[in-house]
Design an enzyme around this catalytic site. Structure first.
Site, PDB file in Angstrom:
ATOM      1  N   GLU A 151     -31.996   8.548  56.346  1.00  0.00           N
ATOM      2  CA  GLU A 151     -31.585   7.823  57.548  1.00  0.00           C
ATOM      3  C   GLU A 151     -32.722   7.397  58.462  1.00  0.00           C
ATOM      4  O   GLU A 151     -32.644   6.340  59.079  1.00  0.00           O
ATOM      5  CB  GLU A 151     -30.608   8.706  58.347  1.00  0.00           C
ATOM      6  CG  GLU A 151     -29.327   9.057  57.609  1.00  0.00           C
ATOM      7  CD  GLU A 151     -28.401   7.874  57.413  1.00  0.00           C
ATOM      8  OE1 GLU A 151     -28.429   6.946  58.243  1.00  0.00           O
ATOM      9  OE2 GLU A 151     -27.684   7.851  56.401  1.00  0.00           O
TER      10      GLU A 151
ATOM     11  N   SER B 188      25.061  47.550  54.052  1.00  0.00           N
ATOM     12  CA  SER B 188      24.856  48.971  54.369  1.00  0.00           C
ATOM     13  C   SER B 188      23.478  49.268  54.922  1.00  0.00           C
ATOM     14  O   SER B 188      23.246  50.361  55.439  1.00  0.00           O
ATOM     15  CB  SER B 188      25.098  49.813  53.118  1.00  0.00           C
ATOM     16  OG  SER B 188      26.438  49.695  52.692  1.00  0.00           O
TER      17      SER B 188
END
Length: 822
Positions: free
Chosen positions: A89, A462
């Site tokens: 860059e 139950s």
């Protein structure tokens, strides 16, 4: 003379041009400069960092956020990576003042000669200006602003700060922002573990993240990578040998996503929802780190137990239709690539069929062979939930070339299996404070993200009875109280016909002690007990366990667990039975830490503490803060190489040291200590004598629990506990269809609970419950429940000291002898 004359003519034009340029530049500067943002804002900018969820022992569970980002300081960036970005860059970055004049002139020349912008000529500083303050539109005014901002940035920030902002902000494809995230997304590694070639690949991405993406465009990306390596070599940053070695390195980029240490997607989703409720959508971007109460070891055990239990149930009911049949060979690999794994179930294509053997192509491209003993022998077709075919005698009866099947590893060998239709859930809590230690909401979150542990409301059957019996014990009943187990008919104007409840099996057993009725799960006794106790009084007691009783039925069906609840709610109720009677509330998020390391939330749950009650003191933290800190810091020191993806050592140190050692509030009692001891002893009998006997294989004396099965059966439950851990397991179909004959709490859900507890309690000592003051033992006649003389035959039973039954007279003596001993 001609040249001089020409110069005289051109000079005024040149001066006019320069003057015009100066005037235009001055005008643009005066016009644009007041509108430029202040560069000081860069010092206050907070990069968007995703939300991360961790277990209690700091293993990453999940990451949520649109942008994946792991910010890194300049000192943490490897020098070759910096050089790769400069080569790609801006190789003059450390020498220019933010603007590269030669680069700008080159860009201008390309614009004039080609009619379009070929390269922007932007320096890294100019890119920082654009990324933080401007947009990407290719306009002259934007470029001029970019230049002015770059010059301001260079005056106010040093080069290291500028470069750090750049590498942490740039978009690098696949939702990765910044180099830390890109290293993880593409290579599943930290920056320190990247090769030079991989660094060059990442450095090539800012120019065009989609065009040079090594996953989507590997050939184009490699060309870009090699060009950057060449630039690094030209600039003297790579030796000849390093350059040639990097060029020859094959690229291994693939999508890695988050580096999750622990598969706990249901827990992660629960934490995510709570964070959004607390902090809104900002939770996704503010870098918040959530430490949950999940224990990694227990979570893994819970996942294994649920998946194993589901597969065992599913296999009992036969082999269903194949996922796909007779695919053409040209589609085999594509189909496998697009067919996800669920749990440990691997997709495979049948490539050859023999009478007692299948040859398979696995999703990773390898082949495998299934012999007759690897799931084919005894294989039956599924016909209905209660019906299977006869065993196949030849593989051709079910399979053909091109069929898509599933296999999984069992004891190192591939075994035939299938995607299950049934579902299950398990949730485990710390009974002392309600912390969620493990949660599994289904076979696999990717197969179904519906969390059955916290979202599925199902009738507990139950499994709910212990709360009724505990309330009865708190209201004057004893384990030896006699209730008649006999037929009963209830007329109700709201029902088309009278209600005739039955026990499982349709039998009735006459006068029955409460202890025996609970471990035998006698429905008629439970109904008559509720009628004697009174529905309103029963609901008042049940409410103390943390249940919302407002919507519960005001009729006797309540005794049979007909009100739908989630496994998490049931587990929270059982926590009170495990912790000697204190009501605790489930919680999942322990701490929230912000990006600066400050603890912005710390849970402070009400905590059970019997000693505190006796001494009238508030309960301490579950773990001493110093011990917890030392343990966590040790873990982080061991993981220092992977610090990018986890909490940093410094952040955690600061956070935990700043956490006040607050005393936790004392949990309210759901049940007095004596009643809690009695119901616990009755629930232990469920394991030793009743419907939970299968749990005896764990060879522990401190286990208690209760099965539950609803009509159909449609729901199978087991909830139980040791003193340090409570867990609820549930099995059922999402559409509430029947589970099939012989599928009860004890056969479908209990095995899941056992497998989980086996792993969870492997290193936990057996902890028998201490008998509290106010409890005495006495010998009773098992038929009448009355006390008998010490010399007479009978059963030992526990009673509250003020509730001893009267001494039985000779004429009251029952005819039968006990068939069990307590």
């Amino acid at each position: 003379m001609l040249l001089l004359s020409l110069l005289r003519k051109l000079l005024p034009l040149a001066l006019a041009g320069v003057g015009g340029s100066l005037m235009l530049g001055s005008f643009l500067f005066l016009y644009l400069s007041p509108k430029l943002p202040e560069v000081e804002q860069l010092n206050q900018i907070e990069l968007q960092i995703p939300l991360r969820i961790y277990s209690q022992d700091l293993q990453l569970i999940a990451e949520f956020g649109e942008k994946k980002r792991n910010p890194v300081a300049y000192e943490e960036i490897p020098q070759p990576l910096i050089q790769a970005f400069l080569a790609a860059e801006d190789d003059g970055f450390f020498s220019h003042n933010g603007v590269d004049i030669a680069g700008l002139l080159r860009a201008a020349y390309e614009l004039v000669t080609t009619g379009s912008i070929q390269s922007g000529g932007s320096t890294i500083t100019m890119q920082v200006a654009r990324n933080f303050f401007l947009d990407a539109r290719q306009e002259f005014a934007r470029k001029f602003n970019e230049i002015l901002l770059a010059l301001k940035i260079e005056r106010q920030l040093d080069k290291q700060a500028i470069l750090s902002l750049y590498v942490n902000k740039i978009y690098l494809g696949n939702r990765a922002y910044g180099v830390g995230a890109a290293a993880q997304v593409y290579y599943g590694a930290t920056l320190q573990h990247l090769s030079v070639a991989q660094m060059a690949m990442i450095a090539g991405l800012p120019k065009a993240p989609s065009r040079y993406n090594p996953i989507a465009n590997p050939q184009r990306a490699k060309i870009r990578r090699d060009w950057i390596l060449g630039r690094m070599h030209q600039l003297g940053w790579l030796t000849d040998q390093q350059y040639q070695s990097a060029l020859a390195e094959p690229d291994t980029a693939r999508y890695h996503g988050s580096l999750a240490d622990l598969q706990a997607a249901y827990a992660a989703e629960m934490a995510r929802r709570e964070m959004i409720e607390r902090y809104g959508l900002d939770a996704y971007t503010q870098g918040l780190q959530v430490i949950t109460t999940i224990d990694a070891k227990l979570q893994r055990a819970a996942t294994r137990a649920v998946q194993t239990g589901i597969l065992e149930y599913d296999w009992r009911h036969g082999y269903r239709d194949l996922e796909q049949r007779q695919l053409p060979e040209s589609e085999w690999q594509t189909t496998l690539d697009n067919t996800p794994r669920y749990g440990e179930l691997v997709p495979a294509i049948v490539t050859a069929v023999q009478a007692q053997q299948l040859t398979l192509l696995l999703d990773d491209g390898s082949s495998a062979t299934l012999d007759w003993q690897q799931g084919l022998e005894g294989l039956r077709r599924y016909r209905s939930v209660n019906n299977r075919s006869a065993p196949i005698s030849d593989s051709h009866e079910l399979f053909q070339v091109g069929d898509l099947v599933r296999v999984h590893r069992v004891d190192g060998q591939w075994q035939l299996t299938q995607l299950p239709a049934v579902q299950a859930a398990l949730v485990a809590l710390n009974p002392s404070d309600g912390g969620v230690r493990a949660v599994v909401g289904g076979f696999d979150y990717r197969l179904s993200n519906f969390n059955r542990a916290s979202q599925a409301v199902r009738q507990p059957g139950s499994n709910f009875k212990p709360f009724l019996y505990a309330t009865a014990l708190a209201n004057g009943y004893t384990p030896a109280s006699i209730i008649n187990d006999a037929p009963v008919v209830f007329a109700d104007a709201n029902l088309e016909e009278a209600w005739r409840p039955e026990n499982d099996g349709g039998k009735f057993y006459g006068p029955t002690r409460l202890r025996q009725a609970l471990y035998r799960s006698r429905n008629l006794v439970s109904i008559r007990l509720l009628r004697e106790l009174g529905i309103e009084r029963a609901l008042q007691g049940i409410e103390k366990f943390g249940f919302d009783t407002a919507a519960m039925p005001r009729d006797l069906s309540l005794a049979l667990g007909t009100f739908a609840m989630t496994p998490l709610q049931i587990a929270a109720g059982y926590a009170a039975l495990a912790n000697q009677g204190f009501a605790v509330s489930p919680y999942l998020i322990d701490k929230v830490i912000d990006r600066s390391g400050e603890v912005i939330f710390a849970a402070n749950p009400a905590t059970a503490c019997l000693r505190c009650e006796q001494r009238q003191q508030p309960p301490p933290q579950t773990l001493q803060r110093e011990t917890q800190l030392a343990a966590l810091l040790t873990i982080l020191n061991q993981r220092s190489a992977d610090a990018d993806e986890r909490l940093s050592l410094a952040t955690l140190q600061q956070a935990l040291l700043a956490t006040p050692a607050a005393e936790r509030p004392r949990a309210e009692r759901a049940l007095d200590a004596q009643s809690a001891f009695l119901i616990d002893s009755m629930l232990r009998d469920v394991i030793t004598l009743g419907t939970g006997r299968r749990a005896l294989e764990l060879q522990r004396s401190d286990l208690a629990g209760k099965t539950g099965t609803t009509n159909g059966p449609r729901d199978a439950w087991f909830s139980g506990y040791a003193p340090t851990l409570v867990a609820t397991a549930w099995v059922g179909f999402d559409d509430n269809s029947q589970l099939g004959r012989n599928e009860y709490g004890g056969s479908a859900a209990l095995p899941i609970w056992i497998n989980f507890m086996r792993d969870a309690l492997a290193d936990v000592a057996d902890l028998p419950r201490q008998q509290p003051a106010g409890i005495v033992q006495a010998k009773i006649d098992p038929t009448t429940g009355l006390r008998v003389a010490p010399a007479e035959q009978g059963l030992e039973e526990f009673f509250k000291s003020d509730q001893l039954p009267p001494l039985q007279q000779p004429q009251q003596r029952g005819d039968s002898l006990p068939d069990e001993l307590f």
